[in-house]
Write a protein that holds these residues in place. Structure first.
Motif, mmCIF file in Angstrom:
data_model
loop_
_atom_site.group_PDB
_atom_site.id
_atom_site.type_symbol
_atom_site.label_atom_id
_atom_site.label_comp_id
_atom_site.label_asym_id
_atom_site.label_seq_id
_atom_site.Cartn_x
_atom_site.Cartn_y
_atom_site.Cartn_z
ATOM 1 N N THR A 1 1.158 2.687 -0.707
ATOM 2 C CA THR A 1 2.117 3.285 0.226
ATOM 3 C C THR A 1 1.411 4.208 1.216
ATOM 4 O O THR A 1 1.720 4.209 2.416
ATOM 5 N N LEU A 2 0.461 4.997 0.726
ATOM 6 C CA LEU A 2 -0.289 5.902 1.607
ATOM 7 C C LEU A 2 -1.040 5.124 2.676
ATOM 8 O O LEU A 2 -1.047 5.503 3.859
ATOM 9 N N GLN A 3 -1.674 4.027 2.285
ATOM 10 C CA GLN A 3 -2.416 3.226 3.258
ATOM 11 C C GLN A 3 -1.482 2.534 4.234
ATOM 12 O O GLN A 3 -1.775 2.431 5.431
ATOM 13 N N GLU A 4 -0.341 2.063 3.733
ATOM 14 C CA GLU A 4 0.618 1.365 4.596
ATOM 15 C C GLU A 4 1.209 2.313 5.633
ATOM 16 O O GLU A 4 1.360 1.956 6.814
ATOM 17 N N LYS A 5 1.529 3.531 5.206
ATOM 18 C CA LYS A 5 2.114 4.513 6.123
ATOM 19 C C LYS A 5 1.059 5.165 7.008
ATOM 20 O O LYS A 5 1.397 5.760 8.036
ATOM 21 N N GLY A 6 -0.202 5.090 6.579
ATOM 22 C CA GLY A 6 -1.276 5.776 7.277
ATOM 23 C C GLY A 6 -2.126 4.869 8.135
ATOM 24 O O GLY A 6 -1.708 4.419 9.200
ATOM 25 N N GLU A 7 -3.318 4.528 7.642
ATOM 26 C CA GLU A 7 -4.322 3.846 8.453
ATOM 27 C C GLU A 7 -3.881 2.467 8.938
ATOM 28 O O GLU A 7 -4.290 2.021 10.010
ATOM 29 N N ARG A 8 -3.051 1.753 8.141
ATOM 30 C CA ARG A 8 -2.632 0.411 8.578
ATOM 31 C C ARG A 8 -1.644 0.483 9.733
ATOM 32 O O ARG A 8 -1.529 -0.445 10.531
ATOM 33 N N THR A 9 -0.915 1.589 9.811
ATOM 34 C CA THR A 9 0.040 1.787 10.903
ATOM 35 C C THR A 9 -0.631 2.426 12.109
ATOM 36 O O THR A 9 -0.348 2.078 13.254
ATOM 37 N N ASN A 10 -1.539 3.357 11.840
ATOM 38 C CA ASN A 10 -2.198 4.114 12.909
ATOM 39 C C ASN A 10 -3.676 4.295 12.568
ATOM 40 O O ASN A 10 -4.016 5.069 11.672
ATOM 41 N N PRO A 11 -4.572 3.594 13.270
ATOM 42 C CA PRO A 11 -6.011 3.712 12.978
ATOM 43 C C PRO A 11 -6.552 5.130 13.143
ATOM 44 O O PRO A 11 -7.612 5.453 12.599
ATOM 45 N N ASN A 12 -5.824 5.965 13.871
ATOM 46 C CA ASN A 12 -6.246 7.359 14.070
ATOM 47 C C ASN A 12 -5.511 8.332 13.147
ATOM 48 O O ASN A 12 -5.489 9.536 13.400
ATOM 49 N N HIS A 13 -4.895 7.808 12.104
ATOM 50 C CA HIS A 13 -4.195 8.671 11.155
ATOM 51 C C HIS A 13 -5.173 9.716 10.604
ATOM 52 O O HIS A 13 -6.343 9.401 10.353
ATOM 53 N N PRO A 14 -4.722 10.952 10.420
ATOM 54 C CA PRO A 14 -5.667 12.026 10.038
ATOM 55 C C PRO A 14 -6.214 11.948 8.617
ATOM 56 O O PRO A 14 -7.102 12.720 8.262
ATOM 57 N N THR A 15 -5.678 11.056 7.793
ATOM 58 C CA THR A 15 -6.175 10.948 6.424
ATOM 59 C C THR A 15 -6.472 9.491 6.074
ATOM 60 O O THR A 15 -5.872 8.572 6.629
ATOM 61 N N LEU A 16 -7.414 9.306 5.149
ATOM 62 C CA LEU A 16 -7.719 7.987 4.589
ATOM 63 C C LEU A 16 -7.625 8.084 3.074
ATOM 64 O O LEU A 16 -8.002 9.101 2.484
ATOM 65 N N TRP A 17 -7.167 6.997 2.451
ATOM 66 C CA TRP A 17 -6.989 7.003 1.000
ATOM 67 C C TRP A 17 -7.694 5.803 0.384
ATOM 68 O O TRP A 17 -7.653 4.698 0.920
ATOM 69 N N ARG A 18 -8.348 6.044 -0.760
ATOM 70 C CA ARG A 18 -9.099 4.996 -1.436
ATOM 71 C C ARG A 18 -8.829 5.051 -2.941
ATOM 72 O O ARG A 18 -8.464 6.095 -3.487
ATOM 73 N N PRO A 19 -9.036 3.918 -3.639
ATOM 74 C CA PRO A 19 -8.824 3.900 -5.094
ATOM 75 C C PRO A 19 -9.933 4.637 -5.824
ATOM 76 O O PRO A 19 -11.031 4.829 -5.296
ATOM 77 N N GLU A 20 -9.642 5.064 -7.033
ATOM 78 C CA GLU A 20 -10.652 5.651 -7.909
ATOM 79 C C GLU A 20 -10.547 5.001 -9.286
ATOM 80 O O GLU A 20 -9.674 4.182 -9.540
ATOM 81 N N TYR A 21 -11.438 5.383 -10.180
ATOM 82 C CA TYR A 21 -11.562 4.687 -11.461
ATOM 83 C C TYR A 21 -10.266 4.687 -12.277
ATOM 84 O O TYR A 21 -9.854 3.670 -12.817
ATOM 85 N N GLY A 22 -9.639 5.843 -12.386
ATOM 86 C CA GLY A 22 -8.430 5.944 -13.203
ATOM 87 C C GLY A 22 -7.211 5.437 -12.455
ATOM 88 O O GLY A 22 -7.073 5.650 -11.247
ATOM 89 N N SER A 23 -6.282 4.790 -13.174
ATOM 90 C CA SER A 23 -5.048 4.356 -12.520
ATOM 91 C C SER A 23 -4.116 5.549 -12.302
ATOM 92 O O SER A 23 -3.017 5.389 -11.769
ATOM 93 N N TYR A 24 -4.546 6.734 -12.685
ATOM 94 C CA TYR A 24 -3.833 7.979 -12.407
ATOM 95 C C TYR A 24 -4.549 8.780 -11.309
ATOM 96 O O TYR A 24 -4.242 9.954 -11.098
ATOM 97 N N MET A 25 -5.502 8.150 -10.616
ATOM 98 C CA MET A 25 -6.323 8.855 -9.634
ATOM 99 C C MET A 25 -6.216 8.210 -8.258
ATOM 100 O O MET A 25 -5.977 7.015 -8.130
#
Length: 637
Positions: free
Chosen positions: A77-101
């Protein structure tokens, strides 16, 4: 978390069959990059931070807090609302090891002007607010390094039981596979590390001996012979990659103007790693117990240690090529710059064929041995669709090895055909509770790089002494009780910035050792006649720079936090957490952290992070109380 290829993951046996192919083509890919950009200069200074977060859920009625296994959905959801909608969005989100992270970074790198320092905290606040807005009722986004009851029964929501039988990724007695991110890289890494090693990973952390802690403290695992043999008296035993990679950290990456500047920064910052790690100590609890360490580094190192018994020196070499002295997650083993060569006093295991190949291709000795050392490792994950690549235009095979050598510093060549320059990554910091603290540590390190480059400072000492510092840095209260080897004369030219300190010291002590044991207070704040102190040097640098009032105020506030943590006037997060548990009415001085104690601690951490309560012993008066709605949990509950 490094390279995130998509595709069909191969088993360890299949990956092993392609290991030489990956190494051979990884080197070809590196050579293509090196020859294309080795003479590249004048890249502007850019940098960015990475903050890792845990998703937690508070059960106020039963006074429990659990890790929420919804990281993938929140990330999508963060990626869909952020970088995929606006390449200049002020934040980027990436996965981490834990499914709670999840991991958050600024949308664009920060630049070289001083005013950029005043935007870091605001961007971290945006990240916290953005992710928190997607959480359910009584859920929160936490920047805690280690979840105190990770691996205890029922620590996840929804609850899953571990799967110690064959077929599971980790075969852990404590950590369910459902707590691992669903991206195939993560479970494949977990499974292949175990398969390559020939047994489960072994993590033994010394327990803190309180008044009522059993002595000896012994856990029994009658249902698991492997655990019974691996666990040690007076230690907390853990058996899965998730106990290390399921922790959170704070990292910074810098783009240098050239390869030589990147190598210089890599070396200088390597000596700073243990100092900043001790300063940022934030992880004293493991698997529901109070430990006798304050930092996660050794835990992660053991959690991904894929070395076989032969490679660890426990059996004669027969099926493996090398004795390897460290896990693939550890401190660096060689300096990269010419000025560092004489301090390379650690025996370096290298792939000699790769080393000779690199020399023949015009790579200098120091860089060649660095790469040849990284490439003694096997690839741990490989995707069927990524075996045969275009070496001139892709770098997946190089990154496969590079990104699974998780060291205190990482030297990062530019990606092929990109406008990105040579970079270095500073990796030892523990994440802090608040955006203010995380900004302070980031700004401190970035500002230090400016001073290192501007004044050509020299922090180099024998690398074996840096390794000793790393061991000291992880100990309980190392920031106050530890003594660290540090260079006495960091300004060989007698730089006026530190009032002729370097020149005076060099003339009067030239016959003495170049380094001495110092406290962190001395290293950070200085001690007359011993060392000028990093904070005074940074302050001197700031006085000579044109900085707007707001930015200067912010920087000074950040440096004040670092200064007071180093002196002991303010607690580290680890010390504050220890005090909180020690003073909890349910604590029985037996080193055990119950569900209710854990609930109280994480609730308090969340209140502090969202500026809903004060914590002067941790943050001091420098902390700016700017309220904002950043939590979905009722702090008054």
């Amino acid at each position: 978390m490094g390279l995130l290829s998509q595709g069909s993951p191969l088993s360890w046996e299949e990956t092993k069959r392609h290991a030489d192919h990956v190494r051979r083509h990884g080197i070809l890919q590196f050579l293509h990059i090196y020859h294309a950009v080795k003479d590249r200069h004048k890249d502007v200074l850019k940098w960015g931070d990475e903050v890792e977060y845990m998703l937690v859920s508070f059960d106020h009625e039963n006074k429990k807090v659990r890790l929420v296994l919804s990281g993938e959905e929140v990330l999508e959801t963060l990626q869909e609302k952020g970088e995929r909608t606006n390449p200049n969005h002020p934040t980027l989100w990436r996965p981490e090891y834990g499914s709670y992270m999840i991991e958050g970074t600024p949308g664009q790198p920060y630049g070289g002007t001083m005013s950029e320092f005043n935007t870091v905290e605001d961007n971290m606040r945006k990240r916290r607010k953005e992710a928190t807005a997607l959480l359910g009722e009584n859920q929160a986004l936490c920047t805690i390094t280690s979840f105190p009851r990770l691996g205890c029964p029922g620590f996840t929501l929804p609850e899953f039981k571990p799967n110690p039988v064959e077929g599971g990724a980790s075969k852990s007695l404590f950590f369910p596979d459902e707590a691992i991110n669903k991206h195939p890289r993560f479970s494949t890494l977990t499974r292949n590390i175990r398969h390559r090693r020939g047994e489960k990973v072994v993590i033994n952390v010394p327990i803190f001996k309180d008044k009522n802690t059993p002595s000896p403290f012994i856990e029994t695992f009658p249902e698991d012979e492997e655990a019974a043999k691996a666990s040690k008296p007076d230690h907390i035993y853990m058996d899965a990659m998730g106990f290390g990679m399921g922790n959170c950290c704070l990292q910074v990456t810098f783009q240098a103007c050239s390869i030589s500047e990147a190598r210089y920064l890599y070396d200088q910052l390597a000596t700073i790693c243990p100092i900043v790690m001790a300063l940022s100590a934030a992880s004293p609890f493991y698997r529901g117990y109070v430990s006798d360490i304050d930092c996660r580094w050794g835990v992660i190192s053991a959690s991904v240690d894929d070395r076989t018994r032969e490679e660890r020196g426990l059996e004669p070499l027969k099926n493996n090529n090398y004795r390897i002295s460290k896990s693939r997650y550890d401190s660096i083993d060689s300096y990269l710059s010419e000025c560092g060569e004489k301090y390379n006093d650690i025996d370096l295991t290298i792939d000699k064929e790769i080393y000779e190949q690199l020399l023949q291709e015009g790579i200098d000795h120091l860089l060649a041995q660095h790469v040849a050392h990284l490439f003694i490792r096997d690839p741990l994950t490989l995707f069927e669709e990524k075996i045969h690549l275009d070496d001139a235009n892709e770098s997946d095979h190089f990154e496969n090895i590079q990104s699974t050598n998780w060291q205190t510093m990482r030297f990062k060549p530019p990606p092929p055909n990109s406008d990105i320059g040579w970079r270095v990554e500073f990796r030892p910091m523990e994440v802090q509770l608040t955006d203010f603290e995380n900004s302070a540590y980031v700004v401190f390190v970035v500002l230090l790089t400016r001073v290192i480059l501007s004044y050509k400072l020299d922090f180099l000492i024998p690398l074996s002494k840096v390794d000793e510092n790393m061991k000291v840095a992880q100990k309980r209260d190392a920031v106050l009780r530890g003594m660290f080897y540090f260079r006495k004369d960091i300004c060989k030219g007698g730089n006026t910035m530190v009032d002729g300190y370097g020149k005076a010291q060099h003339s009067t002590e030239q016959a003495l050792e170049e380094y001495a044991l110092m406290s962190i207070d001395t290293i950070i704040n200085g001690k007359e006649g011993v060392f000028p102190g990093l904070i005074p040097i940074l302050n001197s640098y700031l006085e000579n720079m044109e900085v707007d009032v707001d930015t200067r105020c912010s920087i000074l506030n950040y440096l004040k936090l670092i200064k007071k943590r180093a002196s002991g006037e303010l607690m580290t997060v680890a010390r504050w957490m220890r005090e909180f548990i020690a003073n909890h009415p349910d604590y029985k001085q037996d080193s055990v952290i119950t569900d209710e104690m854990n609930y109280s601690l994480i609730l308090k951490c969340n209140q502090i992070a969202n500026e809903l309560c004060e914590c002067p012993e941790l943050l001091g008066p420098a902390f700016r109380k700017v309220k904002y709605s950043g939590s979905k949990t009722d702090s008054s509950t």
